[in-house]
Design an enzyme around this catalytic site. Structure first.
Site, PDB file in Angstrom:
ATOM      1  N   CYS A  95      -9.778  10.555  -3.211  1.00  0.00           N
ATOM      2  CA  CYS A  95     -10.257  10.429  -4.590  1.00  0.00           C
ATOM      3  C   CYS A  95     -11.583  11.151  -4.788  1.00  0.00           C
ATOM      4  O   CYS A  95     -11.850  11.711  -5.838  1.00  0.00           O
ATOM      5  CB  CYS A  95     -10.416   8.958  -4.952  1.00  0.00           C
ATOM      6  N   HIS A 139     -13.583   3.655  -5.279  1.00  0.00           N
ATOM      7  CA  HIS A 139     -12.747   4.712  -5.842  1.00  0.00           C
ATOM      8  C   HIS A 139     -13.587   5.652  -6.702  1.00  0.00           C
ATOM      9  O   HIS A 139     -14.441   5.203  -7.458  1.00  0.00           O
ATOM     10  CB  HIS A 139     -11.645   4.065  -6.697  1.00  0.00           C
ATOM     11  N   ASN A 158      -8.147   9.579 -14.077  1.00  0.00           N
ATOM     12  CA  ASN A 158      -7.867   9.130 -12.716  1.00  0.00           C
ATOM     13  C   ASN A 158      -7.027  10.197 -12.003  1.00  0.00           C
ATOM     14  O   ASN A 158      -6.601  11.174 -12.629  1.00  0.00           O
ATOM     15  CB  ASN A 158      -7.136   7.782 -12.780  1.00  0.00           C
TER      16      ASN A 158
END
Ligand SMILES: *[C@@H]1O[C@H](CO)[C@@H](O)[C@H](O)[C@H]1NC(C)=O
Ligand SMILES: *[C@@H]1O[C@H](CO)[C@@H](O)[C@H](O)[C@H]1NC(C)=O
Length: 412
Positions: A142, A281, A297
């Site tokens: 991520c 994250h 995202n």
């Protein structure tokens, strides 16, 4: 006939979660829902594993049904590809390593004056400056997606070219010879790597994402940074106001804590009060309105609101403001004549509805009453001290028009 009715119920349940509670009361209907879910998600399991997956599915379905029935909840939750995963499978989709991560500098003790001149809304998605949603898969990368997202919009603003840059170069090269990039990392380390490598980063098309940390091939791949180079990392101060101010100029790499509610988010304005731990994250903030900060995202378009999530303003959002940064870019003077890559087809809505539950907090304690006659201090920093938390208050940047609806002043 019975079967058809059940199919109809299940169909309705997938389109709209409201009958989910009813289905969960019947073991048979729950099993049918599970089979149709597996069909939709292209999942197939051996018998023993199937029993485990079914238990996970039922638990998640109960969770989703419960969350959707909370009174006053502004977000919607849904079953998705995480619904049959174990905790450790889900965690593989994260990858922000909070151990040793560089915490943003403290916000100054008095608000910055420039905040008053910010546009009330800035959505880079709606200005063709955000690439299509990507998918990191089950690799804790991520941090590369968050960092590349923070770069892409800023490069597009500077060069006029929207380009997909290569997460894989960061994944392979940033921790080369030290550790596995799929085990997690930091966004600032990406910008620092580029700065050390002469400001470069490949295009995705030249250095494709594989979802595995491999040998660094940075020096063998053409440089995609044509009109500008990456000079380093710019940390953003630790407050919503500072993040919004930086967002008005371009996208940001940000980090926060993913919770179970987040995994099953599907649309609406998200306000999480269930986080209890550390950011895990990284993602990219790509805009804001008076009501929310828009975040892209890296879990594909089948997660969330077509891959995006709206985080409520005036809320801590699980430490969303603590690790933000963006790349410092310097122009090369060379025109980039490459074409645009695919932009996201997501359009965030700018319509402003009154927040049914504006959280009454001072963002920057201490707040002094004599600050309250400055508009943005009253509406963004010191809502509690300045007494603007009553339910009739409009979101910051808007006023109540004569028809009783909150809008930007020029739209009344
Ligand atoms: C996270 O960062 C710390 C500090 O640099 C490092 O020791 C650790 O190995 C990292 N964790 C992983 C999983 O890479
Ligand atoms: C991050 O921010 C929150 C408030 O938004 C604060 O409570 C928390 O202590 C911060 N974390 C760190 C490590 O500074």
């Amino acid at each position: 006939m019975k079967f058809l009715i059940l199919v109809a119920i299940i169909g309705a349940a997938l389109a709209d979660e409201s009958p989910l509670k009813a289905i969960l009361k019947s073991p048979l209907a729950t099993l049918k829902l599970y089979s149709s879910f597996k069909g939709e998600q292209h999942l197939a399991f051996q018998a023993a594993e199937d029993r485990l997956r079914f238990r996970l599915f039922r638990k998640n379905a109960e969770f989703v049904a419960e969350e959707n029935s909370v009174e006053g909840e502004m977000a919607k939750f849904a079953l998705n590809f995480f619904s049959t995963m174990t905790e450790s499978e889900k965690q593989a989709w994260l990858g922000f390593n909070v151990t040793g991560a560089e915490l943003s500098p403290q916000a100054p003790s008095s608000p910055m004056l420039s905040a008053s001149s910010l546009p009330p809304t800035k959505l880079w998605t709606n200005e063709d400056k955000v690439t299509a949603v990507k998918n990191q898969g089950g690799c804790g990368s991520c941090w590369t997606f968050g960092a590349v997202g923070g770069l892409e919009t800023r490069y597009a603003i500077k060069s006029g070219v929207l380009r997909n840059f290569a997460e894989q170069e960061y994944l392979d090269c940033v921790y080369e010879g030290q550790r596995d990039g799929c085990g997690g990392g930091w966004m600032n380390a990406c910008y620092e790597y580029s700065a050390t490598a002469g400001g470069r980063l490949a295009k995705s098309v030249d250095y494709e994402y594989t979802g595995r940390d491999g040998y660094c091939q940075g020096s063998n791949k053409p440089d995609g940074m044509i009109a500008a180079r990456i000079k380093g990392n710019v940390p953003v101060r630790k407050s919503e106001a500072a993040n919004v101010e930086a967002l008005a100029e371009g996208s940001l790499a940000v980090a926060f804590e993913v919770t179970n509610r987040f995994y099953s988010y599907s649309s609406g304005i998200f306000k999480d009060t269930s986080c209890y731990s550390w950011p895990n994250h990284a993602v990219t903030a790509v805009g804001y309105t008076p009501l929310y900060v828009l975040v892209k995202n890296s879990w594909g378009k089948n997660w969330g609101d077509q891959g995006f999530v709206r985080f409520a303003r005036n809320h801590h959002n699980c430490n969303l403001w603590n690790y933000s940064s963006y790349p410092e870019l310097s122009e090369t003077g060379v025109a980039d004549n490459g074409g645009n890559d695919e932009k996201t087809d997501y359009t965030a809505d700018e319509e402003v509805k009154p927040d049914p539950d504006p959280e009454c907090v001072d963002v920057y304690p201490p707040c002094y009453e004599y600050w309250c006659d400055v508009d943005y201090v009253r509406n963004d920093y010191c809502r509690k001290t300045c007494g603007v938390c009553d339910e009739n208050a409009c979101p910051s940047g808007t006023i109540r028009c004569s028809d009783g609806v909150c809008r930007h002043e020029h739209m009344c």
